[in-house]
Scaffold this motif. Structure first.
Motif, PDB file in Angstrom:
ATOM      1  N   VAL A  61      47.571   4.960  54.483  1.00  0.00           N
ATOM      2  CA  VAL A  61      47.138   5.779  53.347  1.00  0.00           C
ATOM      3  C   VAL A  61      46.828   7.206  53.772  1.00  0.00           C
ATOM      4  O   VAL A  61      46.420   8.023  52.943  1.00  0.00           O
ATOM      5  N   MET A  62      47.034   7.508  55.031  1.00  0.00           N
ATOM      6  CA  MET A  62      46.770   8.856  55.524  1.00  0.00           C
ATOM      7  C   MET A  62      48.021   9.712  55.377  1.00  0.00           C
ATOM      8  O   MET A  62      49.140   9.229  55.499  1.00  0.00           O
ATOM      9  N   ARG A  63      47.809  10.968  55.117  1.00  0.00           N
ATOM     10  CA  ARG A  63      48.951  11.880  55.030  1.00  0.00           C
ATOM     11  C   ARG A  63      49.416  12.223  56.441  1.00  0.00           C
ATOM     12  O   ARG A  63      48.623  12.207  57.376  1.00  0.00           O
ATOM     13  N   PRO A  64      50.686  12.532  56.611  1.00  0.00           N
ATOM     14  CA  PRO A  64      51.154  12.913  57.949  1.00  0.00           C
ATOM     15  C   PRO A  64      50.585  14.277  58.332  1.00  0.00           C
ATOM     16  O   PRO A  64      50.330  15.134  57.483  1.00  0.00           O
TER      17      PRO A  64
END
Length: 94
Positions: A61-64
């Motif tokens: 769920v983390m953005r790159p």
């Protein structure tokens, strides 16, 4: 829940206390024996938990991380309570 076949006795409590370098009075040994017994009973209850046959489907769920513009030093320090030589300044920690 299964019942334990052997109770924790005073000798075991004194042995664990000596390993932990804890001095117990004679009146404390009985209380600790009961508490150890309760703890071991809880561990036995873990045996009743069913095993999971598959890994959970997890999603990231983390953005790159992507490079982008950062704040200029003056803008970053604009609302700081105290600064020194272009850095945030906080209280001394002793």
């Amino acid at each position: 829940m299964t019942e334990r076949t052997t109770a924790v006795d005073a000798e075991e409590v004194r042995h664990v206390a000596s390993l932990a370098r804890v001095d117990l009075a004679d009146d404390e040994v009985g209380r600790f024996a009961e508490q150890f017994e309760d703890i071991l009973t809880y561990f036995e209850r873990l045996d009743e938990v069913p095993e999971v046959d598959h890994d959970a489907d997890l999603t990231n769920v983390m953005r790159p991380d992507e490079p982008r513009e950062c704040l200029e030093t003056d803008a970053a320090l604009e609302n700081a309570a105290d600064t020194e030589d272009g850095f945030f300044k906080g209280p001394n920690v002793s």
